[in-house]
Design an enzyme around this catalytic site. Structure first.
Site, PDB file in Angstrom:
ATOM      1  N   HIS A  20       1.302   1.247 -13.403  1.00 22.68           N
ATOM      2  CA  HIS A  20       2.113   0.108 -13.849  1.00 22.68           C
ATOM      3  C   HIS A  20       3.584   0.520 -13.899  1.00 22.68           C
ATOM      4  O   HIS A  20       3.911   1.588 -14.429  1.00 22.68           O
ATOM      5  CB  HIS A  20       1.650  -0.346 -15.240  1.00 22.68           C
ATOM      6  CG  HIS A  20       2.417  -1.523 -15.753  1.00 22.68           C
ATOM      7  ND1 HIS A  20       2.186  -2.809 -15.319  1.00 22.68           N
ATOM      8  CD2 HIS A  20       3.439  -1.608 -16.633  1.00 22.68           C
ATOM      9  CE1 HIS A  20       3.030  -3.633 -15.921  1.00 22.68           C
ATOM     10  NE2 HIS A  20       3.793  -2.932 -16.733  1.00 22.68           N
ATOM     11  N   ASN A  46      -5.088   2.481 -13.202  1.00 18.49           N
ATOM     12  CA  ASN A  46      -4.064   1.584 -12.668  1.00 18.49           C
ATOM     13  C   ASN A  46      -2.705   2.255 -12.828  1.00 18.49           C
ATOM     14  O   ASN A  46      -2.499   3.053 -13.740  1.00 18.49           O
ATOM     15  CB  ASN A  46      -4.068   0.254 -13.459  1.00 18.49           C
ATOM     16  CG  ASN A  46      -3.041  -0.737 -12.942  1.00 18.49           C
ATOM     17  OD1 ASN A  46      -2.902  -0.951 -11.737  1.00 18.49           O
ATOM     18  ND2 ASN A  46      -2.297  -1.345 -13.854  1.00 18.49           N
ATOM     19  N   MET A  68      -3.043  -6.934  -7.723  1.00 20.42           N
ATOM     20  CA  MET A  68      -2.346  -7.902  -8.571  1.00 20.42           C
ATOM     21  C   MET A  68      -3.299  -8.883  -9.256  1.00 20.42           C
ATOM     22  O   MET A  68      -2.973 -10.050  -9.444  1.00 20.42           O
ATOM     23  CB  MET A  68      -1.320  -8.682  -7.739  1.00 20.42           C
ATOM     24  CG  MET A  68      -0.288  -7.807  -7.060  1.00 20.42           C
ATOM     25  SD  MET A  68       0.652  -6.773  -8.243  1.00 20.42           S
ATOM     26  CE  MET A  68       1.779  -8.015  -8.894  1.00 20.42           C
ATOM     27  N   ARG A  69      -4.464  -8.396  -9.629  1.00 21.03           N
ATOM     28  CA  ARG A  69      -5.453  -9.298 -10.194  1.00 21.03           C
ATOM     29  C   ARG A  69      -6.077  -8.599 -11.403  1.00 21.03           C
ATOM     30  O   ARG A  69      -6.406  -7.417 -11.341  1.00 21.03           O
ATOM     31  CB  ARG A  69      -6.508  -9.569  -9.123  1.00 21.03           C
ATOM     32  CG  ARG A  69      -7.545 -10.593  -9.462  1.00 21.03           C
ATOM     33  CD  ARG A  69      -8.425 -10.864  -8.248  1.00 21.03           C
ATOM     34  NE  ARG A  69      -7.729 -11.641  -7.239  1.00 21.03           N
ATOM     35  CZ  ARG A  69      -7.571 -12.966  -7.296  1.00 21.03           C
ATOM     36  NH1 ARG A  69      -8.059 -13.640  -8.314  1.00 21.03           N
ATOM     37  NH2 ARG A  69      -6.929 -13.607  -6.339  1.00 21.03           N
ATOM     38  N   LEU A  70      -6.221  -9.341 -12.490  1.00 25.34           N
ATOM     39  CA  LEU A  70      -6.868  -8.800 -13.686  1.00 25.34           C
ATOM     40  C   LEU A  70      -8.365  -8.666 -13.414  1.00 25.34           C
ATOM     41  O   LEU A  70      -8.976  -9.581 -12.872  1.00 25.34           O
ATOM     42  CB  LEU A  70      -6.630  -9.756 -14.855  1.00 25.34           C
ATOM     43  CG  LEU A  70      -6.912  -9.230 -16.274  1.00 25.34           C
ATOM     44  CD1 LEU A  70      -6.063  -8.022 -16.599  1.00 25.34           C
ATOM     45  CD2 LEU A  70      -6.652 -10.334 -17.296  1.00 25.34           C
ATOM     46  N   ILE A  71      -8.939  -7.527 -13.756  1.00 25.08           N
ATOM     47  CA  ILE A  71     -10.380  -7.392 -13.544  1.00 25.08           C
ATOM     48  C   ILE A  71     -11.115  -7.433 -14.877  1.00 25.08           C
ATOM     49  O   ILE A  71     -10.549  -7.151 -15.931  1.00 25.08           O
ATOM     50  CB  ILE A  71     -10.740  -6.120 -12.734  1.00 25.08           C
ATOM     51  CG1 ILE A  71     -10.361  -4.867 -13.495  1.00 25.08           C
ATOM     52  CG2 ILE A  71     -10.086  -6.166 -11.356  1.00 25.08           C
ATOM     53  CD1 ILE A  71     -10.846  -3.619 -12.812  1.00 25.08           C
ATOM     54  N   GLY A  82       0.799  -1.218   0.000  1.00 28.35           N
ATOM     55  CA  GLY A  82       0.000   0.000   0.000  1.00 28.35           C
ATOM     56  C   GLY A  82       0.825   1.257   0.000  1.00 28.35           C
ATOM     57  O   GLY A  82       0.380   2.298   0.507  1.00 28.35           O
ATOM     58  N   SER A  83       2.007   1.224  -0.598  1.00 28.21           N
ATOM     59  CA  SER A  83       2.825   2.444  -0.581  1.00 28.21           C
ATOM     60  C   SER A  83       2.218   3.522  -1.479  1.00 28.21           C
ATOM     61  O   SER A  83       2.330   4.717  -1.173  1.00 28.21           O
ATOM     62  CB  SER A  83       4.268   2.143  -0.984  1.00 28.21           C
ATOM     63  OG  SER A  83       4.373   1.920  -2.375  1.00 28.21           O
ATOM     64  N   ASN A  84       1.557   3.126  -2.555  1.00 29.54           N
ATOM     65  CA  ASN A  84       0.874   4.136  -3.366  1.00 29.54           C
ATOM     66  C   ASN A  84      -0.359   4.681  -2.637  1.00 29.54           C
ATOM     67  O   ASN A  84      -0.663   5.872  -2.747  1.00 29.54           O
ATOM     68  CB  ASN A  84       0.479   3.554  -4.734  1.00 29.54           C
ATOM     69  CG  ASN A  84       1.585   3.728  -5.766  1.00 29.54           C
ATOM     70  OD1 ASN A  84       2.085   4.837  -5.943  1.00 29.54           O
ATOM     71  ND2 ASN A  84       1.975   2.652  -6.428  1.00 29.54           N
TER      72      ASN A  84
END
Lengths: 206, 206
Positions: B113, B111, B94-97, B16-18
């Site tokens: 990246h 997102n 870390m999951r494709l939605i 959760g650094s962002n």
């Protein structure tokens, strides 16, 4: 740097603005190299006149004058070799080259590409970047292998896209960076090549 | 900016650094937004504690608790909607939605990246960049569609690779740029969204 200026062969297809940038750096004493020959696959390329005006051998070698790609490349390689070329620079050369030429200058052929590879290889890289909507593109100098724009990367410069950019405006800003980057890379490679030769000479005395 | 702070939902999987960077900018008064909920697909994600410590609703919603991807996404969407979330931020999620979530927040999911897309989409982008030997990488904030890391690019920052870089050192430098870029983009989108609402209000009076 030890040794004589690095002998360059420059392959072009068009204006030759990168060729001009290389020649400018040489004349200014900032690049220890010498352009031994300029070869264009397009007989009308302005780059040929640019070279001829500076008394540099300028050859038009058209692919269609040869039966196949191999014999075309063999001729180009022969012209480069007979002038003692040590580094082949593709500067806006719009033709994919194959093993015939690559194998005669192993690790000694470089290309400049107007994108941050591996993004946007191939033709119209600036247009590809605009169409994709990236915010940063740039230019890449890389070694040439048989994969188009796929060889090992030597150096890159980032160029931000601006609001309202067109293919022309973006291309011009990237080209300005190519003119900086390509002579820098040639200078660095010249130092490496001479250093390797000194080291080889040293070891052969041992 | 007109109107209340933009309501954010932040989806995370790890540190959760962002998220922390977003919260810092909000606290400093430099970002007119409010994090309404933090959702992690990993129940042990430190990001959940970070949120809870600041009295932000923090939910762990695991994919394996649902029969399929659709019902998982429907639950995530419901949690976001019931808190009035206007912009969904994937910050190390870390999951494709898929369409279930995407269609409920059209043009409102972003997102971050750790590469200059379209180079190096997918997992381990920093490692991909090192392995490819690029000299410049960076980070990209983009809208999310159903292609992994394939949505429209909003902003990018270039990060040069340094001699001796490791995955860790490169990742750290890219992450520092993400922490700058992501809150900036959220702020810009907040202004756009509020401006559109004012313009819609105006036109509905006509």
């Amino acid at each position: 740097m030890t040794g004589p200026p690095l002998a360059l062969g420059v392959l072009v297809s068009g204006r030759g603005s990168n060729l001009a940038a290389i020649l400018d750096q040489i004349k200014a004493g900032r690049l220890a190299a010498q352009v031994r020959v300029v070869i264009s696959d397009q007989p009308n390329a302005p780059a040929l006149r640019l070279a001829a005006d500076q008394a540099i051998p300028a050859l038009a070698i058209q692919r269609r004058s040869f039966a196949n790609q191999e014999s075309f490349e063999a001729r180009v390689a022969a012209e480069l070799e007979q002038r003692g070329v040590e580094l082949v620079v593709l500067a806006g050369f719009m033709r994919l080259i194959g093993p015939t030429l690559i194998d005669r200058f192993p690790g000694r052929i470089i290309n400049v590409h107007p994108a941050l590879l591996p993004s946007f290889p191939g033709l119209a890289a600036q247009q590809q970047a605009l169409a994709h909507g990236v915010k940063i593109s740039g230019c890449t100098v890389h070694f040439v292998n048989e994969v188009m724009d796929g060889g090992r990367i030597i150096a890159q410069t980032a160029v931000p896209l601006l609001e309202g950019d067109t293919v022309e405006s973006l291309s011009a800003r990237i080209l300005a960076e190519e003119h900086q980057l390509l002579p820098l890379v040639i200078g660095r490679l010249a130092e490496q090549i001479r250093a390797e030769q000194v080291s080889e000479d040293g070891s052969s005395q041992g």
